[in-house]
Write an enzyme that holds these catalytic residues in place. Structure first.
Site, PDB file in Angstrom:
ATOM      1  N   ARG A 143       0.817  -1.204   0.000  1.00 34.23           N
ATOM      2  CA  ARG A 143       0.000   0.000   0.000  1.00 34.23           C
ATOM      3  C   ARG A 143       0.861   1.270   0.000  1.00 34.23           C
ATOM      4  NH1 ARG A 143      -2.014   0.970   5.001  1.00 34.23           N
ATOM      5  NH2 ARG A 143      -3.258  -0.921   5.103  1.00 34.23           N
ATOM      6  N   TYR A 175     -13.802  23.050  -9.474  1.00 34.69           N
ATOM      7  CA  TYR A 175     -14.403  21.791  -9.926  1.00 34.69           C
ATOM      8  C   TYR A 175     -15.550  21.448  -8.973  1.00 34.69           C
ATOM      9  CZ  TYR A 175     -14.345  16.714 -10.932  1.00 34.69           C
ATOM     10  OH  TYR A 175     -14.662  15.431 -11.266  1.00 34.69           O
ATOM     11  N   ASP A 218      -5.413  23.360  -7.814  1.00 38.01           N
ATOM     12  CA  ASP A 218      -5.812  22.268  -8.699  1.00 38.01           C
ATOM     13  C   ASP A 218      -5.178  22.577 -10.048  1.00 38.01           C
ATOM     14  OD1 ASP A 218      -7.093  20.606 -10.565  1.00 38.01           O
ATOM     15  OD2 ASP A 218      -8.881  20.430  -9.311  1.00 38.01           O
ATOM     16  N   LYS A 276      -6.673  12.901 -16.379  1.00 34.21           N
ATOM     17  CA  LYS A 276      -6.834  13.702 -17.588  1.00 34.21           C
ATOM     18  C   LYS A 276      -5.599  13.534 -18.496  1.00 34.21           C
ATOM     19  CE  LYS A 276     -10.727  14.820 -15.705  1.00 34.21           C
ATOM     20  NZ  LYS A 276     -10.949  15.877 -14.745  1.00 34.21           N
TER      21      LYS A 276
HETATM   22  C1  LIG Z   1     -11.683  15.677 -13.462  1.00 32.78           C
HETATM   23  C2  LIG Z   1     -11.202  16.676 -12.497  1.00 32.78           C
HETATM   24  C3  LIG Z   1     -10.965  16.337 -11.179  1.00 32.78           C
HETATM   25  C4  LIG Z   1     -11.295  14.962 -10.614  1.00 32.78           C
HETATM   26  O1  LIG Z   1     -10.589  13.933 -11.199  1.00 32.78           O
HETATM   27  P1  LIG Z   1     -11.150  12.413 -11.132  1.00 32.78           P
HETATM   28  O2  LIG Z   1      -9.954  11.611 -11.457  1.00 32.78           O
HETATM   29  O3  LIG Z   1     -12.251  12.321 -12.130  1.00 32.78           O
HETATM   30  O4  LIG Z   1     -11.619  12.176  -9.725  1.00 32.78           O
HETATM   31  C5  LIG Z   1     -10.465  17.311 -10.336  1.00 32.78           C
HETATM   32  N1  LIG Z   1     -10.220  18.557 -10.776  1.00 32.78           N
HETATM   33  C6  LIG Z   1     -10.435  18.917 -12.038  1.00 32.78           C
HETATM   34  C7  LIG Z   1     -10.135  20.307 -12.465  1.00 32.78           C
HETATM   35  C8  LIG Z   1     -10.942  18.000 -12.936  1.00 32.78           C
HETATM   36  O5  LIG Z   1     -11.200  18.373 -14.193  1.00 32.78           O
END
Ligand SMILES: *Cc1c(COP(=O)(O)O)cnc(C)c1O
Length: 392
Positions: free
Chosen positions: A56, A109, A181, A206
């Site tokens: 882990r 987000y 973020d 992403k």
């Molecule tokens: C998609 C996204 C997230 C969350 O990511 P996941 O892997 O889908 O949980 C967080 N912040 C932004 C800006 C995003 O576009």
């Protein structure tokens, strides 16, 4: 080590692997592990509390990905989580205590906002939302118990570019930390720690993974915050598997090359879109003349712009017409997430869930586009057909 002089694309190619210890293979092995065996009781005891005690905490595969991400973003430490959202929630839980106050950008987000209104509120942590364009004016909103100022630049769906250095200066003067973020920027798009950010979180789902097939998050920081973040991370039991780590590392290798194509394709589509009479504005900060372009040039690296942006349609366009456009496209998938190789489209309605900037967006007909690696001429033809369908 001479890698400090290497530019980002070079670091992405060379870090997070060690062919000398891998019997000459270019890539590291995929390690699937829970139990790690020790030769005797003494070495088992000595490993306790270290990261090399249990699957882990770390394996060679997750450590390789951490190393490559740290090199890409000039961070000292990287914590890998099973989704972008879990990177966000783990970071907030690590940095905030009951009684603390959080300043959250109104352009965050949406699930980040839901966490603030849900679990954080239940724990006695309060959140206020601020106009993403507030800049140094954030100082007036900082309370004695404000511990974290959260930025997301450009903002989700509305793509405001925030004055992160001004916000960070005000936050630090008041003893608060700044978390970003950084998903839109990717590790290559901005020099996040030089801008004054203390913790950078990514939905690696992403562009880092880049192929729409793995969910993952990453938390990156400089040394002073590693201990605090890792303590909560460990208590929460957050971890990722070797197969996902391998896929993310494989995606990361081509990040620079993919981003330059996403950038060029997006530029062509955005240039075309803004000439269309049905379009009021294109919310793509890398585009000259777009909102936030000047700050974008100051704080971001335009070599690595991504392919996600918003489109605002002309006054009087209805939600039903937006749906017609979305349904009429052939090459744009209709679905959440972004950062894969394929183009996506969704209707966007930011005015419905903002706290202090709703008026700016209310009633606006919008879509969010992700421009993939298709030939942009085909994407433009597809959108042109969609704009015709919109009028019908
Ligand atoms: C998609 C996204 C997230 C969350 O990511 P996941 O892997 O889908 O949980 C967080 N912040 C932004 C800006 C995003 O576009």
């Amino acid at each position: 080590m001479h890698d400090h002089d290497d530019l980002p694309a070079t670091r992405l190619t060379h870090r997070g692997r060690n062919p000398k210890s891998e019997e000459g293979t270019v890539n590291p092995a995929v390690v699937r592990a829970s139990t790690m065996l020790f030769p005797n009781a003494d070495s088992l005891r000595k490993a306790d509390g270290t990261r090399r005690s249990y699957g882990r905490h770390a394996t060679d595969t997750t450590l390789a990905l951490e190393d490559a991400l740290c090199a890409a973003e000039q961070a000292d430490a990287c914590l890998l989580t099973p989704s972008g959202l879990s990177a966000i929630t783990t970071t907030l839980l690590a940095l905030l205590q009951p009684g603390d106050h959080l300043l959250m950008t109104d352009s965050a987000y949406d699930p980040t906002r839901l966490f603030c209104e849900g679990l954080l509120k239940r724990m006695g942590i309060s959140t206020s939302y601020y106009d993403p364009l507030i800049g140094a004016g954030i100082a007036a909103l900082i309370q004695p118990n404000t511990r974290v100022v959260w930025v997301e630049s450009p903002g989700s769906h509305t793509f405001e570019v925030q004055d992160v250095p001004a916000i960070a200066a005000a936050a630090h003067a008041a003893g608060a930390l700044v978390v970003a973020d950084s998903t839109w920027a990717t590790p290559l798009g901005w020099d996040v720690f030089a801008l004054g950010v203390d913790v950078s979180v990514h939905a690696a789902t992403k562009y880092i993974v880049g192929h729409s097939d793995v969910l993952m998050g990453a938390i990156l920081c400089k040394s002073p915050l590693e201990k605090t973040l890792r303590a909560t991370y460990r208590q929460l039991g957050v971890s990722i598997g070797g197969d996902d780590a391998y896929l993310a590392l494989r995606g990361l290798r081509t990040l620079a090359a993919r981003l330059t194509t996403h950038r060029d394709n997006s530029r062509q589509v955005a240039d075309w879109l803004r000439e269309q009479p049905q379009v009021a504005s294109v919310l793509y900060p890398p585009l000259p003349g777009a909102p936030g372009h000047d700050l974008y040039l100051r704080d971001f690296n335009p070599a690595y712009a991504c392919g996600l942006f918003g489109v605002v349609f002309a006054e009087g366009t209805t939600a039903a017409q937006v749906n017609k456009l979305v349904d009429a496209t052939r090459l744009f998938g209709i679905g959440y997430s972004w950062g894969g190789y394929e183009s996506l489209i969704i209707p966007s309605d930011p005015g419905s869930h903002r706290a202090v900037t709703s008026e700016r967006w209310r009633g606006k007909a919008m879509v969010r586009l992700h421009i993939g690696l298709e030939d942009p001429a085909d994407l433009i033809a597809d959108l042109a057909a969609g704009l015709v369908a919109m009028k019908a």
